[in-house]
Enzyme design. Sequence first.
Site, mmCIF file in Angstrom:
data_model
loop_
_atom_site.group_PDB
_atom_site.id
_atom_site.type_symbol
_atom_site.label_atom_id
_atom_site.label_comp_id
_atom_site.label_asym_id
_atom_site.label_seq_id
_atom_site.Cartn_x
_atom_site.Cartn_y
_atom_site.Cartn_z
ATOM 1 N N LYS A 121 24.720 53.838 74.108
ATOM 2 C CA LYS A 121 24.322 54.958 73.242
ATOM 3 C C LYS A 121 25.052 54.821 71.906
ATOM 4 C CE LYS A 121 25.669 58.950 72.128
ATOM 5 N NZ LYS A 121 25.197 58.908 70.724
ATOM 6 N N GLU A 146 38.774 53.629 72.682
ATOM 7 C CA GLU A 146 39.347 53.189 71.396
ATOM 8 C C GLU A 146 39.137 54.320 70.413
ATOM 9 O OE1 GLU A 146 41.214 50.797 71.215
ATOM 10 O OE2 GLU A 146 40.657 49.603 72.955
ATOM 11 N N CYS A 170 38.722 52.211 61.483
ATOM 12 C CA CYS A 170 39.737 52.896 62.292
ATOM 13 C C CYS A 170 41.119 52.319 62.016
ATOM 14 C CB CYS A 170 39.395 52.771 63.763
ATOM 15 S SG CYS A 170 39.146 51.079 64.275
ATOM 16 N N GLU A 211 43.781 62.165 60.525
ATOM 17 C CA GLU A 211 42.941 61.042 60.076
ATOM 18 C C GLU A 211 41.933 61.557 59.052
ATOM 19 O OE1 GLU A 211 40.083 59.497 62.934
ATOM 20 O OE2 GLU A 211 40.617 57.451 62.382
HETATM 21 P P1 NAD Z 1 32.690 60.513 67.271
HETATM 22 O O1 NAD Z 1 33.804 60.701 68.230
HETATM 23 O O2 NAD Z 1 32.152 61.711 66.574
HETATM 24 O O3 NAD Z 1 31.432 59.845 67.994
HETATM 25 C C1 NAD Z 1 31.527 58.599 68.667
HETATM 26 C C2 NAD Z 1 30.392 58.496 69.673
HETATM 27 O O4 NAD Z 1 30.609 59.470 70.709
HETATM 28 C C3 NAD Z 1 29.010 58.790 69.106
HETATM 29 O O5 NAD Z 1 28.058 57.933 69.705
HETATM 30 C C4 NAD Z 1 28.763 60.233 69.545
HETATM 31 O O6 NAD Z 1 27.389 60.561 69.654
HETATM 32 C C5 NAD Z 1 29.427 60.229 70.912
HETATM 33 N N1 NAD Z 1 29.830 61.544 71.418
HETATM 34 C C6 NAD Z 1 30.079 62.675 70.731
HETATM 35 N N2 NAD Z 1 30.441 63.670 71.582
HETATM 36 C C7 NAD Z 1 30.418 63.151 72.835
HETATM 37 C C8 NAD Z 1 30.696 63.658 74.128
HETATM 38 N N3 NAD Z 1 31.080 64.923 74.327
HETATM 39 N N4 NAD Z 1 30.570 62.840 75.190
HETATM 40 C C9 NAD Z 1 30.211 61.541 75.020
HETATM 41 N N5 NAD Z 1 29.923 61.009 73.813
HETATM 42 C C10 NAD Z 1 30.032 61.794 72.733
HETATM 43 O O7 NAD Z 1 33.203 59.397 66.230
HETATM 44 P P2 NAD Z 1 32.484 58.884 64.905
HETATM 45 O O8 NAD Z 1 32.576 59.959 63.859
HETATM 46 O O9 NAD Z 1 31.146 58.301 65.221
HETATM 47 O O10 NAD Z 1 33.429 57.646 64.500
HETATM 48 C C11 NAD Z 1 34.604 57.778 63.777
HETATM 49 C C12 NAD Z 1 35.810 57.768 64.688
HETATM 50 O O11 NAD Z 1 35.810 56.581 65.489
HETATM 51 C C13 NAD Z 1 37.112 57.744 63.918
HETATM 52 O O12 NAD Z 1 38.038 58.622 64.504
HETATM 53 C C14 NAD Z 1 37.581 56.300 64.064
HETATM 54 O O13 NAD Z 1 38.971 56.156 63.931
HETATM 55 C C15 NAD Z 1 37.097 55.972 65.444
HETATM 56 N N6 NAD Z 1 37.007 54.521 65.637
HETATM 57 C C16 NAD Z 1 37.955 53.887 66.410
HETATM 58 C C17 NAD Z 1 37.916 52.503 66.580
HETATM 59 C C18 NAD Z 1 38.957 51.783 67.420
HETATM 60 O O14 NAD Z 1 38.731 50.630 67.775
HETATM 61 N N7 NAD Z 1 40.071 52.402 67.753
HETATM 62 C C19 NAD Z 1 36.892 51.751 65.966
HETATM 63 C C20 NAD Z 1 35.955 52.419 65.204
HETATM 64 C C21 NAD Z 1 36.019 53.806 65.032
#
Ligand code: NAD
Length: 478
Positions: free
Chosen positions: A171, A244, A278, A377
């Site tokens: 997803k 992650e 990230c 962040e």
């Molecule tokens: P997000 O947490 O809003 O969403 C990530 C994914 O989770 C999306 O596909 C979203 O639809 C899904 N999601 C949302 N709520 C959910 C739930 N309750 N249950 C299951 N899935 C759910 O993050 P974002 O805004 O898409 O991405 C940015 C974040 O990702 C930043 O905090 C960044 O630091 C982090 N990130 C971390 C890494 C790493 O390797 N550590 C890499 C890339 C991004």
Amino acid sequence: MEGLNFIDGQWRAGEVPFETWNPSDIDEKVGTYSRASASDVEEAMAAARRAQPGWRAFNMQARADLLRKAGDLLIARAKEIGTLLSREEGKTLPEGIGETIRAGQCFHYYAGLVVAAKGEWFDSMRDGHNVLVTREPVGVVAAITPWNFPIALPAWKVAAALAYGNTVVLKPASYVPGCAVMLARILEEAGLPAGVFNLVMGSGSTAGDIMIDAADALSFTGGTETGRQVLLRAAQTMTKCQLELGGKNALVVLDDADMDLAVAIASNGAWIQTGQRCTGTERFVVQAGVYDQFVERMADAANAYRIGHALDADTQIGPVVNGRQFNENLQFVRDAQGEGAELVAGGGEVECRTRGYYMAPTLLAGTSNKMTCNRHESFGPIAAVIKVDDVEEAIAVANDCDFALSAGIATTSLKHAEQFRRASNAGMTMVNAPTAGLEYHVPLGGRSPSGYGSRETGTAAGEFFTEIKTSYINHGVI
Ligand code: NAD
């Protein structure tokens, strides 16, 4: 671009269409996709479950060949996919193409690892016995990905999961589903059997809960708060988790640093890819002797970047991904100023030839590590400078953080570099290199709360995507 869900080898419309828009040109529609219903997600999970025994038994060489072909196709279509990525997410075209090539390389890497699978053989403490330790696929994997690496991130999860004999339901984030649709098309073309890879698009909470409940393992990348919710959900079914999450990465700059190099890695870490990594640098921890020089040179570096449409040839930094993130970034800067940070570069909107979410690379000086702007962040092209007296204080400040993803140091002293490397609590440390910029053949990840569970990428991925089986065999031969 039009894209449906891919379930059990079939392209299927979900319950409601949704659109994506170009952050470089906000009146331009990029794609129309279809949000999977709850029953679509259930069917995708069931299809992955049915396909798992067959994929696990799939001939090893054929599995490797298939993954290699998927990698070849990704690289062959890097321009097409990279352009879509740039239009949907806002990365510059070279970044979009580069990310797609990296995705292809991940498939090649894991294709190689398919035929490297090995177990261990032990003598037994009991006469006439031996002990085998082998690894088996974990089973059905749910992969949930964020918007900031729309092709590389799904690729390194999916390639690893498939290589170790698992079936997958992916997803992607709803802002950027196009690349995931392209990946599904490529896996179909490469000849993956029905149900081995499935794609569902839609809301995280609805699809996420169903996926977590039905999966054997969840590989999740996203924000730390979402990660916490996901982990709570997974606890109920004891679904294995790899998370992650967010970062607030620091780069320490010491008085003895090569300042040309320090400015180059600092500006790369903070502002390239619009700061939407990230592992991007959000805190500069700078020793007093070079503080003024660093702030001045970094302000010049920030002001020199060319911000613009992601597809324009001279653009160095593209737009912020969407209006919500854009407004949050601008508010973050206002809040930082409100608590006493000095704005020395950027901070606002940039006018370009098209109407987009363009934000100037932003530098805040005169901040302390206690300020909110150094605790939360921001996930945009925003970084703050903190002055410290010596290397010990620098290390303490870098570690005094609610995240532990990546941290770096700029120094010409081997002693200080090693002192920092050992003392840092981050999952990844960088010496004279940007805090961002990772390679796929080594482990990726942070310590809690920036990460949870075993690491991704490299052979470390095998720890997550397999389970150990220990077998005691009484063969009767003494
Ligand atoms: P997000 O947490 O809003 O969403 C990530 C994914 O989770 C999306 O596909 C979203 O639809 C899904 N999601 C949302 N709520 C959910 C739930 N309750 N249950 C299951 N899935 C759910 O993050 P974002 O805004 O898409 O991405 C940015 C974040 O990702 C930043 O905090 C960044 O630091 C982090 N990130 C971390 C890494 C790493 O390797 N550590 C890499 C890339 C991004």
